[in-house]
Enzyme design. Structure first.
Site, mmCIF file in Angstrom:
data_model
loop_
_atom_site.group_PDB
_atom_site.id
_atom_site.type_symbol
_atom_site.label_atom_id
_atom_site.label_comp_id
_atom_site.label_asym_id
_atom_site.label_seq_id
_atom_site.Cartn_x
_atom_site.Cartn_y
_atom_site.Cartn_z
ATOM 1 N N GLU A 25 27.432 83.352 23.498
ATOM 2 C CA GLU A 25 27.005 84.379 22.672
ATOM 3 C C GLU A 25 27.127 85.770 23.621
ATOM 4 O O GLU A 25 26.765 85.808 24.939
ATOM 5 C CB GLU A 25 25.337 84.367 22.210
ATOM 6 C CG GLU A 25 25.138 85.688 21.539
ATOM 7 C CD GLU A 25 23.663 85.489 21.090
ATOM 8 O OE1 GLU A 25 23.167 86.076 20.144
ATOM 9 O OE2 GLU A 25 22.799 85.018 22.086
ATOM 10 N N LYS B 214 24.598 84.910 12.680
ATOM 11 C CA LYS B 214 23.443 84.568 13.237
ATOM 12 C C LYS B 214 22.398 85.087 12.332
ATOM 13 O O LYS B 214 22.251 86.353 11.941
ATOM 14 C CB LYS B 214 23.337 85.054 14.568
ATOM 15 C CG LYS B 214 21.898 84.848 15.268
ATOM 16 C CD LYS B 214 22.004 85.460 16.505
ATOM 17 C CE LYS B 214 20.425 85.294 17.404
ATOM 18 N NZ LYS B 214 20.675 85.732 18.954
ATOM 19 N N CYS C 11 21.736 80.865 19.856
ATOM 20 C CA CYS C 11 20.566 81.236 20.582
ATOM 21 C C CYS C 11 18.990 81.381 19.706
ATOM 22 O O CYS C 11 18.760 79.884 19.648
ATOM 23 C CB CYS C 11 20.628 82.643 21.153
ATOM 24 S SG CYS C 11 19.859 83.363 22.593
#
Length: 494
Positions: free
Chosen positions: A80, A179, A212
């Site tokens: 990321e 995300k 993440c």
């Protein structure tokens, strides 16, 4: 008669081809990247300057991709923020964004780079995948225009997304994931209105993607495994390590084991921000990992994984409920672990059986120490409650951990070294959730592959003496049903 025979022949041939092309194992790669960051700027840079910075990072990633392909990797994951860094304002990130289409458009940017406007980063990634015959996951930024007819349209007339893209070995865009769970410093991006559940299939298994901070929440992470039964998770991250329970290699390997999937985690390498820790993890053990706070360079990791890993179901409360309770410590005390107040009891002696409880969670520990110094203090702790700092999520945690000093008030503070090894340990808890992630972390933030197992009745136990001093043995439970409610429903994209 001839047509029936021909149809049967075609069907059998197709089945044989599928059997021949399907791989029982595959070689995975992840790259921990020392990202080149842009210079601080009060105003947005030009698109040309943004592209120049991104190409600097792509030059490094290109070397990693080529090296992985030469070593036989079928797929590689990069981190990321690995192409342009982080810590942007909403305006400052804009020159780095491209319009990323839905993969259903059937597009190979390397062959047709101008089809969706100016997309030089997607073109380069596509060509890297195609020219090296390897699947490539990269994290870039997506932009989507909107107008007043959309009541949620941002004031600047566009959505901006933290986005993972996957290009297959022919350079085709096969996956795009926006995300969902943005970290607190990601104000430059929007969350999608509906959580996206993104999967794609290969000859070496089915894959799901999340990014993440997503790992701490139900959607899309758990949904990908529970409802869509993916074999392998691809996980780009910019993870800042938080000991004792949320260092990257520790928690990501535990998630793989708890959920029963392969897990490919690629972290940034930026020790100044405690960013390091990448790995390739299978459900039964970590295969390879990297944690390095001392050097400044990147690291390529490769390992072979089963395409369709086997995982048996675990009843995480069965054993703990069956044994009743060990003796309660005489002097329970409170101490804080990452802003959560745990109930602890000190472990006294080289061998023992202890129970400690917090609210509805009781944690049971049996242990035998093989080597100990007087400076090492260990405790058994329990926490059952809502975590409220840097996100809100409900936790149930049983943990044996080393305190930072001999002062019990230091129990729960970050510590990276220990001197005490364990002959045996067995940890269990009366969990109300079936989502529990088993962690064993050794001194200097090292994993312990092959040194512990989880029984089907929910006991985390050692299979041999630990190969090094122990930092923590933990059962990290997430009770998603007790999280703050969300009305969003998942949207599957394959």
């Amino acid at each position: 008669m001839v047509s029936s025979w021909l149809l049967a022949y075609v069907a059998i041939s197709a089945f044989c081809i599928l059997r021949v092309t399907a791989l029982e194992t595959f070689t995975a790669a992840v790259y921990e990247h020392a990202v080149v960051l842009p210079a601080p700027a009060l105003t947005p840079v030009s698109p040309e300057k943004a592209l120049a910075l991104m190409n600097q990072n792509l030059d490094v990633l290109e070397e990693a991709i080529i090296s992985a392909a030469k070593k036989g990797a079928h797929i590689i994951v990069t981190p990321e923020d690995g192409i342009y860094g982080w810590n942007f304002s909403r305006e400052a990130i804009y020159p780095y964004l491209e319009d990323i289409p839905d993969p259903q458009v059937n597009w190979i940017p390397c062959n047709n780079p101008k089809r969706f406007g100016h997309t030089p980063v997607q073109e380069r990634l596509s060509c890297l995948a195609k020219e090296n015959s390897i699947y490539v996951l990269a994290n870039i930024g997506d932009k989507k225009s909107c107008n007043a007819s959309d009541l949620q349209c941002p004031p600047d007339g566009r959505y901006q997304y933290n986005t993972d893209v996957v290009f297959d070995s022919e350079g085709k865009l096969v996956a795009r994931y926006h995300k969902q769970n943005l970290f607190m410093i990601e104000g430059q991006f929007n969350s999608p209105k509906i959580p996206e559940v993104v999967t794609f299939n290969t000859t070496f298994g089915s894959f799901g993607i999340f990014t993440c901070f997503d790992i701490l929440f139900h959607d899309p992470a758990v949904t990908l495994v529970k409802d869509f039964h993916v074999d392998t998770i691809l996980f780009p991250t910019a993870w800042m390590n938080v000991l004792p329970h949320l260092s990257a290699v520790e928690f990501h390997s535990a998630w793989a084991m708890g959920m029963g999937v392969n897990f490919l985690a690629a972290n940034l390498h930026y020790p100044m921000y405690r960013m390091t820790g990448s790995g390739i993890y299978a459900p039964n053990s970590s295969r390879v990992f990297h944690y390095d706070m001392k050097t400044t360079g990147g690291k390529l990791l490769l390992s072979t994984l089963d395409s369709h890993p086997y995982h048996s179901a675990v009843n995480w409360s069965s054993y703990a409920n069956s044994i009743g309770s060990y003796p309660r410590g005489e002097h329970e005390f409170k101490s804080t672990v990452f802003f959560d107040e745990f109930t602890f009891v000190e472990l006294v002696g080289f061998t023992g059986n202890y129970t400690v409880c917090h609210r509805d969670l009781c944690c049971h520990l049996s242990y035998k120490i093989s080597e100990k110094t007087s400076d090492d203090v260990y405790v058994l702790g329990a926490f059952d409650g809502m975590h409220t700092v840097e996100g809100q999520y409900y936790l149930q945690i049983c943990t044996m951990l080393k305190c930072k000093t001999t002062d019990l008030e230091s129990c729960g503070d970050s510590v990276e070294t220990a001197s005490t090894s364990f002959e045996t340990f067995s940890l269990s808890g009366t969990f109300g959730t079936q989502y529990v992630f088993p962690e064993v972390l050794l001194s200097e933030v090292k994993l312990a592959p092959g040194e512990f197992q989880v029984s089907r009745d929910g006991r985390l136990f050692s299979t041999k003496p630990t190969s090094g001093p122990v930092l923590t043995v933990t059962l990290f439970g997430r009770w998603y049903e007790k999280d703050p409610t969300s009305d969003a429903a998942s949207n599957h994209k394959a």
